[in-house]
Design an enzyme around this catalytic site. Structure first.
Site, short mmCIF file in Angstrom:
data_model
loop_
_atom_site.label_atom_id
_atom_site.label_comp_id
_atom_site.label_asym_id
_atom_site.label_seq_id
_atom_site.Cartn_x
_atom_site.Cartn_y
_atom_site.Cartn_z
N ILE A 1 0.83 -1.19 0.00
CA ILE A 1 0.00 0.00 0.00
C ILE A 1 0.87 1.25 0.00
O ILE A 1 1.79 1.38 0.81
CB ILE A 1 -0.92 0.04 1.24
N CYS A 2 0.59 2.18 -0.90
CA CYS A 2 1.20 3.51 -0.93
C CYS A 2 2.72 3.43 -0.84
O CYS A 2 3.35 2.78 -1.67
CB CYS A 2 0.58 4.37 0.19
#
Length: 536
Positions: free
Chosen positions: A268-269
């Site tokens: 994620i991210c």
């Protein structure tokens, strides 16, 4: 906000178009006369929630104030758009103009806001007292923006991060959580989730019914998640290599517990950048066969023209930020939270200004915003490495960056990859996320959610408004993201089931679910969500 050089380019551009300046000024003057006479028809967009109070349309004086604001705002935005600026200056100018106009919106002004006066009547003036109290409390601590959620609105381990499981490995850098299976049989290949390094890991395990972890468990996957430690000045030297080794350690532990020889990785991210670099390292070692698939959610790998954040972070600003974090030993996540809030000021600043200060209310309880406010620090070494790679756009150049001593060449990352972006993302622009499809060396499935940054990740099934676009069967990924979008297949609902199916296709056979957590010499150390998530 803008450098003198950028202002100079904007001014010079307008000076070269005196006819445009005169025409737009004349048009505005004519409309202001019509507004004064009461004959103007201008009205706010139906999607503009700032002016939904009936007072803006029913009160003749307020209607004129609103129309004058809307007309003036459109003129300023048009003048800024009339000037041909290079990408970085364009992003800076648009950011500055939009923020100034949002600041000056009449809905923010207590003396003319119908929401303020309605609250005065309803509370007998109590909203003024409570609003001032809320303002003083918010200014007392960073980030100095209106509070978006009350501190006690949720409890980690109870109403959030509540999926049953156990910590099966704890290192100086992270805890590894294994979650209890929800089905009698599970896929052989486990799923390891690598969260961002700013904010806590539980964006993947929010409230029940809104948890990615919970969803994948219910689809028959074995799920593990990294929970990063919240670093302080003692950990100033932690850098890319520290976190790359941590991901390898988590992979080792996941395979020990499950006995599987391959693992799905969903990142994620900012966790995505760390993960692709780590996989490039594995590829260089000839060990990429350990990875069954890679997932990247709202992760920017190619930082060329990567939105407002990159436009504002020129080399001078970046050097100053790195020097500040080096001096403290870490980057305070609250500072980043404040920056990100100003990227969407109407949603994340001014709506709460009206609610908290003008109306004197407490903000509503919302799990995503609670997570967003639960910031962490970033070790100075890691901050330096992120900034260096971003400014040099090093991951797009084979060998320009290294991970654990290996030159990073993303073309060598040939595992099946699932890339997710949000069309309304203000932090990781979807066009930047899309460019990952042309950097990796293997099969890529690109999915574009209809949501913003966090809502693209927290996207549970059942939302009738949710939708996404996906690369069609036999489709490809042209260089132009807009060209891809024009041919992509639209789908209703959440992308989570689509990704779960993607994993299942590559997840091996169904086997009996483990009767206990741990394995391979690793044992439960503490119930999920562990102790690192509680560090402040």
């Amino acid at each position: 906000m803008l450098s003198l050089r950028t202002w100079g380019r904007l001014g010079a551009g307008l000076a070269r178009q005196p006819g445009t300046l005169v025409r737009r000024s004349a048009d505005l003057a004519a409309e202001l006369v019509a507004i004064g006479l009461g004959t103007a028809t201008r009205a706010p967009s139906g999607r503009d929630r700032r002016f939904t109070d009936p007072g803006w349309s029913q009160n003749p004086w307020l209607r004129r104030v609103l129309q004058a604001y809307l007309a003036s705002a459109e003129t300023l935005q048009s003048l800024a758009a009339d000037v041909d600026l290079e990408w970085r200056d364009r992003e800076k100018v648009d950011f500055a103009v939009d923020n100034v106009l949002d600041l000056l919106a009449p809905s923010n002004m207590p003396l003319i806001s119908p929401a303020f006066w309605r609250a005065v009547i309803d509370t007998g003036g109590g909203n003024v007292v409570s609003g001032v109290r809320n303002l003083v409390e918010d200014l007392a601590t960073a980030p100095r923006v209106p509070r978006m959620v009350e501190r006690g609105a949720f409890a980690v381990g109870e109403s959030l991060a509540a999926t049953p499981g156990a910590v099966v490995l704890r290192t100086e850098v992270f805890e590894l959580i294994q979650y209890a299976p929800r089905t009698e049989q599970v896929r052989q290949v486990p799923l390891l989730m690598v969260p961002p390094v700013i904010n806590k890991y539980y964006v993947v395990d929010l409230a029940p019914g809104r948890s990615m972890v919970e969803h994948y468990l219910e689809q028959g996957h074995q799920v593990f998640a990294i929970s990063w430690r919240n670093p302080d000045a003692r950990h100033r030297e932690w850098d890319f290599d520290t976190y790359g080794q941590a991901i390898l350690d988590a992979l080792d532990a996941t395979t020990r517990v499950t006995g599987a020889d391959r693992t799905h990785v969903m990142s994620i991210c900012s966790g995505g950048m760390l993960t692709v670099m780590t996989l490039a390292h594995l590829a260089r070692l000839g060990r990429l066969d350990r990875i069954a698939s890679l997932g990247l959610a709202v992760s920017v790998i190619d930082n060329s023209k990567a939105g407002t954040t990159m436009a504002l972070a020129d080399e001078r600003v970046a050097r100053a930020a790195v020097a500040k974090s080096q001096a403290k030993g870490y980057l305070d996540g609250r500072a980043l939270a404040e920056v990100f809030a100003w990227l969407r000021p109407n949603d994340l600043i001014w709506s709460y200004w009206v609610n908290n200060y003008l109306q004197g209310r407490k903000p509503a309880a919302f799990d995503v915003l609670y997570w967003n406010a639960d910031t962490t620090r970033m070790a100075a070494g890691l901050h330096r490495d992120f900034v260096t790679v971003a400014l040099g756009n090093s991951l797009t150049v084979p060998g320009a960056a290294t991970m654990l001593g290996s030159p990073v060449d993303l073309r060598e990352v040939t595992v099946p990859t699932y890339v997710v972006a949000g069309i309304a993302d203000h932090i990781s622009p979807w066009q930047s996320c899309y460019r990952t499809t042309r950097l990796l060396g293997g099969e890529v499935r690109f999915v574009l959610s209809s949501s913003g940054h966090v809502a693209s990740m927290v996207n549970p099934p059942g939302n009738p408004k949710a939708s996404f676009h996906v690369t069609p069967e036999q489709g490809d990924h042209p260089a132009d993201p807009e060209q891809w979008l024009a041919t992509a297949d639209p789908r209703q609902g959440s992308w989570w089931p689509d990704h779960a199916a993607f994993l299942a296709e590559r997840g091996g056979d169904l086997v009996d679910a483990p009767g206990a957590l741990g394995g391979g010499g690793l044992y439960p150390l503490a119930p999920a969500p562990g102790s690192y998530v509680r560090d402040t």
